[in-house]
Design a protein around this motif. Structure first.
Motif, PDB file in Angstrom:
ATOM      1  N   PRO A 121      27.779  21.338 -49.021  1.00 24.50           N
ATOM      2  CA  PRO A 121      28.471  21.423 -49.973  1.00 24.50           C
ATOM      3  C   PRO A 121      28.473  20.426 -51.198  1.00 24.50           C
ATOM      4  O   PRO A 121      28.680  20.737 -52.120  1.00 24.50           O
ATOM      5  CB  PRO A 121      29.828  21.663 -49.397  1.00 24.50           C
ATOM      6  CG  PRO A 121      29.198  22.582 -48.000  1.00 24.50           C
ATOM      7  CD  PRO A 121      28.398  21.273 -47.745  1.00 24.50           C
ATOM      8  N   TYR A 124      25.768  20.555 -52.918  1.00 24.09           N
ATOM      9  CA  TYR A 124      25.128  21.474 -54.016  1.00 24.09           C
ATOM     10  C   TYR A 124      25.636  21.165 -55.230  1.00 24.09           C
ATOM     11  O   TYR A 124      25.645  21.541 -55.996  1.00 24.09           O
ATOM     12  CB  TYR A 124      25.291  22.939 -53.096  1.00 24.09           C
ATOM     13  CG  TYR A 124      24.008  23.261 -52.837  1.00 24.09           C
ATOM     14  CD1 TYR A 124      23.624  24.325 -53.423  1.00 24.09           C
ATOM     15  CD2 TYR A 124      23.543  22.691 -51.395  1.00 24.09           C
ATOM     16  CE1 TYR A 124      21.897  24.267 -52.621  1.00 24.09           C
ATOM     17  CE2 TYR A 124      22.481  23.591 -50.555  1.00 24.09           C
ATOM     18  CZ  TYR A 124      22.232  24.304 -51.638  1.00 24.09           C
ATOM     19  OH  TYR A 124      20.858  24.306 -50.662  1.00 24.09           O
ATOM     20  N   SER A 125      26.693  20.513 -55.212  1.00 27.77           N
ATOM     21  CA  SER A 125      28.236  20.437 -56.532  1.00 27.77           C
ATOM     22  C   SER A 125      27.958  19.840 -57.016  1.00 27.77           C
ATOM     23  O   SER A 125      28.219  19.597 -58.140  1.00 27.77           O
ATOM     24  CB  SER A 125      29.300  19.897 -55.429  1.00 27.77           C
ATOM     25  OG  SER A 125      29.002  18.502 -55.062  1.00 27.77           O
ATOM     26  N   SER A 144      24.278  30.589 -63.269  1.00 27.70           N
ATOM     27  CA  SER A 144      24.476  31.776 -63.218  1.00 27.70           C
ATOM     28  C   SER A 144      22.863  32.495 -62.132  1.00 27.70           C
ATOM     29  O   SER A 144      23.590  32.461 -61.089  1.00 27.70           O
ATOM     30  CB  SER A 144      24.524  32.971 -63.904  1.00 27.70           C
ATOM     31  OG  SER A 144      23.833  32.937 -64.542  1.00 27.70           O
ATOM     32  N   LEU A 147      23.766  29.725 -58.636  1.00 32.16           N
ATOM     33  CA  LEU A 147      24.565  30.036 -57.906  1.00 32.16           C
ATOM     34  C   LEU A 147      24.223  30.957 -57.115  1.00 32.16           C
ATOM     35  O   LEU A 147      25.248  31.262 -55.934  1.00 32.16           O
ATOM     36  CB  LEU A 147      25.762  29.997 -59.178  1.00 32.16           C
ATOM     37  CG  LEU A 147      26.197  28.960 -59.321  1.00 32.16           C
ATOM     38  CD1 LEU A 147      27.525  29.169 -60.069  1.00 32.16           C
ATOM     39  CD2 LEU A 147      26.877  27.752 -58.338  1.00 32.16           C
ATOM     40  N   VAL A 150      22.661  30.348 -53.883  1.00 31.41           N
ATOM     41  CA  VAL A 150      23.349  29.378 -52.886  1.00 31.41           C
ATOM     42  C   VAL A 150      23.814  30.025 -52.154  1.00 31.41           C
ATOM     43  O   VAL A 150      24.490  31.234 -52.065  1.00 31.41           O
ATOM     44  CB  VAL A 150      24.601  28.723 -53.698  1.00 31.41           C
ATOM     45  CG1 VAL A 150      25.521  27.745 -52.932  1.00 31.41           C
ATOM     46  CG2 VAL A 150      23.900  27.832 -55.409  1.00 31.41           C
ATOM     47  N   SER A 152      26.253  31.741 -49.532  1.00 34.81           N
ATOM     48  CA  SER A 152      28.281  31.735 -48.887  1.00 34.81           C
ATOM     49  C   SER A 152      28.211  30.980 -48.626  1.00 34.81           C
ATOM     50  O   SER A 152      29.807  30.664 -49.395  1.00 34.81           O
ATOM     51  CB  SER A 152      28.224  33.242 -49.083  1.00 34.81           C
ATOM     52  OG  SER A 152      29.479  33.501 -48.489  1.00 34.81           O
ATOM     53  N   LEU A 155      28.876  28.118 -50.644  1.00 33.79           N
ATOM     54  CA  LEU A 155      29.589  28.726 -52.698  1.00 33.79           C
ATOM     55  C   LEU A 155      31.071  28.566 -51.759  1.00 33.79           C
ATOM     56  O   LEU A 155      32.262  28.535 -53.367  1.00 33.79           O
ATOM     57  CB  LEU A 155      29.468  30.225 -52.680  1.00 33.79           C
ATOM     58  CG  LEU A 155      29.210  30.563 -53.840  1.00 33.79           C
ATOM     59  CD1 LEU A 155      28.096  29.870 -55.046  1.00 33.79           C
ATOM     60  CD2 LEU A 155      28.531  31.603 -54.390  1.00 33.79           C
ATOM     61  N   LYS A 156      31.415  29.206 -51.042  1.00 35.19           N
ATOM     62  CA  LYS A 156      32.930  29.178 -50.696  1.00 35.19           C
ATOM     63  C   LYS A 156      33.318  27.543 -50.263  1.00 35.19           C
ATOM     64  O   LYS A 156      34.774  27.652 -50.463  1.00 35.19           O
ATOM     65  CB  LYS A 156      33.292  30.053 -49.875  1.00 35.19           C
ATOM     66  CG  LYS A 156      33.259  30.896 -49.918  1.00 35.19           C
ATOM     67  CD  LYS A 156      33.472  32.715 -48.977  1.00 35.19           C
ATOM     68  CE  LYS A 156      32.928  34.144 -49.662  1.00 35.19           C
ATOM     69  NZ  LYS A 156      33.023  34.778 -48.572  1.00 35.19           N
ATOM     70  N   MET A 160      32.006  22.962 -53.476  1.00 34.66           N
ATOM     71  CA  MET A 160      31.532  23.987 -54.864  1.00 34.66           C
ATOM     72  C   MET A 160      32.645  24.350 -55.254  1.00 34.66           C
ATOM     73  O   MET A 160      32.773  24.621 -56.778  1.00 34.66           O
ATOM     74  CB  MET A 160      30.771  24.827 -53.971  1.00 34.66           C
ATOM     75  CG  MET A 160      29.106  24.138 -53.341  1.00 34.66           C
ATOM     76  SD  MET A 160      28.752  24.031 -55.302  1.00 34.66           S
ATOM     77  CE  MET A 160      27.698  25.662 -55.288  1.00 34.66           C
ATOM     78  N   CYS A 161      33.706  24.947 -54.996  1.00 39.26           N
ATOM     79  CA  CYS A 161      35.157  25.622 -55.539  1.00 39.26           C
ATOM     80  C   CYS A 161      35.191  24.527 -56.552  1.00 39.26           C
ATOM     81  O   CYS A 161      35.886  24.273 -57.981  1.00 39.26           O
ATOM     82  CB  CYS A 161      35.980  26.225 -54.901  1.00 39.26           C
ATOM     83  SG  CYS A 161      35.650  27.699 -53.960  1.00 39.26           S
ATOM     84  N   ARG A 164      32.811  24.256 -59.645  1.00 36.32           N
ATOM     85  CA  ARG A 164      32.806  24.732 -60.698  1.00 36.32           C
ATOM     86  C   ARG A 164      34.257  25.178 -61.639  1.00 36.32           C
ATOM     87  O   ARG A 164      34.069  25.400 -62.707  1.00 36.32           O
ATOM     88  CB  ARG A 164      32.865  26.254 -59.591  1.00 36.32           C
ATOM     89  CG  ARG A 164      31.700  26.419 -59.061  1.00 36.32           C
ATOM     90  CD  ARG A 164      31.873  27.788 -58.210  1.00 36.32           C
ATOM     91  NE  ARG A 164      30.878  28.833 -59.316  1.00 36.32           N
ATOM     92  CZ  ARG A 164      30.793  29.639 -58.570  1.00 36.32           C
ATOM     93  NH1 ARG A 164      31.267  30.178 -57.393  1.00 36.32           N
ATOM     94  NH2 ARG A 164      31.185  31.037 -59.464  1.00 36.32           N
TER      95      ARG A 164
END
Length: 281
Positions: A121, A124-125, A144, A147, A150, A152, A155-156, A160-161, A164
Motif C-alpha cells: 500500500p 503504491y501510494s 484514473s 487506479l 490497483v 481493491s 486501493l482501500k 492509498m486513501c 489520493r
C-alpha cells in the motif's frame, strides 16, 4: 555477456546492503555518495532482470532501491542551489519511476489472490504522490486508468486513501487541510515526496492572506505561523522571499501588511523550512 558475468542473487543482495550502508557516510558530500550508489544499484537491477528472479528477496531489494531514490530526492533537495542539481535530480526521479514499475510487476507476479505484501500500500501510494505539482503521468498513463487496475485491498488501504486525499486537496488549493493532513498522516517516505510542494502550498496560502485581507488590519505573524505550520522566524523569511514586507509594532509584535502588490512566487528554490507538527517520525 557470459553467464559467469552475471552475479547470483546472494552476491547482489550483499552488494546492495553494502551500498545502502554508504548513505550514512559523512566523509564525502551526499551528491558524491549518491552518484556512486546510483550507478551500482542500476547495475544490480539489470542483473536481477536478466536472471528473471521473482521472489520475496527480489521484492525486498527493489523496495530498498525505491527507498534509496526517495531519500536521495529529499537529500538532493538541499543541494538544489548547485548548477548540476537539475540533471542529477531528473535522473534520480527517472530511476525512481523505473524502480516502481519493476516493483509493481514483481508484486503482481508474486501476489496471492487474497493477500498483499506488507509494504505494497505505501509503495503504491508513491505513484499517486508523484502526481503532485503537475499534470504529468509518471508511468505514462492517466492516474484514473492506473487506479482502475490497483487491487481493491490496496486501493482501500489507509496509505492509498491518504495519498489520493492529499492529491485532491492539492488540486483544490485547500492549503490548510493539505498541510495538516501531511503533518499528521504522512510516513517519512511519503513526506519526502511531498516535501518539495509544501512551500508551494504555503505560498498559495500567503497569497490568499495578502490579497484577501483587510488593508487596515495587518495580519499577525503569530497567526501566519499557525496557518503555514512554520516557526515565526521562518515566516518572516518566507514572506520576504515572496516579495512581502513585515512590520513590528511598539510592543514587538510582528505583522504582515496585506494588499501588498509585490507578491510573487520565488524564482529560486525555497529553503527547506520545517513543517510544525511533523514529529511522528
Amino acid at each position: 555477456m557470459q553467464a559467469s558475468d552475471v552475479r547470483p542473487l546472494p552476491v547482489l543482495e550483499e552488494t546492495l546492503n553494502y551500498l545502502l550502508n554508504l548513505l550514512d557516510a559523512t566523509e564525502h558530500p551526499f551528491e558524491v555518495v549518491h552518484d556512486f550508489v546510483f550507478d551500482r544499484t542500476r547495475s544490480i537491477r539489470q542483473d536481477l532482470s536478466m536472471q528473471n528472479i521473482i521472489n520475496d528477496q527480489t521484492i525486498h531489494m527493489f523496495e530498498e532501491m525505491v527507498k534509496f531514490h526517495i531519500i536521495s530526492h529529499h537529500k538532493l533537495h538541499s543541494c538544489s542551489s548547485k548548477p548540476s542539481f537539475s540533471s542529477v535530480h531528473y535522473l534520480n526521479m527517472e530511476q525512481l519511476k523505473k524502480c516502481l514499475i519493476s516493483l509493481y510487476a514483481l508484486y503482481k507476479e508474486n501476489r496471492n489472490s487474497n493477500s498483499i505484501y506488507k509494504n505494497e500500500p505505501e509503495f503504491y501510494s508513491f505513484h499517486v504522490l508523484l502526481h503532485l505539482g503537475s499534470n504529468n503521468q509518471p508511468l505514462g498513463e492517466s492516474l484514473s486508468l492506473w487506479l482502475g487496475r490497483v487491487p481493491s485491498l490496496i486501493l482501500k488501504s489507509k496509505e492509498m486513501c491518504f495519498a489520493r486525499r492529499l492529491l485532491r486537496l492539492f488540486r483544490m488549493g485547500n492549503y490548510k487541510r493539505f498541510l495538516c493532513t501531511t503533518a499528521t498522516e504522512a510516513s517519512y517516505l511519503q513526506y519526502y515526496i511531498i516535501e518539495p510542494y509544501i512551500n508551494e502550498v504555503r505560498a498559495l496560502a500567503l497569497s490568499c492572506v495578502n490579497y484577501c485581507g483587510y488593508k487596515l488590519h495587518p495580519y499577525p505573524i503569530a497567526h501566519l505561523s499557525k496557518l503555514l505550520m512554520m516557526k515565526e522566524l521562518d515566516v518572516e523569511s518566507f514572506c520576504n522571499a515572496c516579495g512581502l514586507e513585515t512590520s513590528t509594532d511598539e510592543r514587538g509584535n510582528k505583522f504582515l501588511s496585506t494588499k501588498q502588490t509585490n507578491f510573487h512566487y520565488p524564482k529560486e528554490v525555497f529553503p527547506s523550512y520545517c513543517l510544525l507538527g511533523l514529529e511522528h517520525f
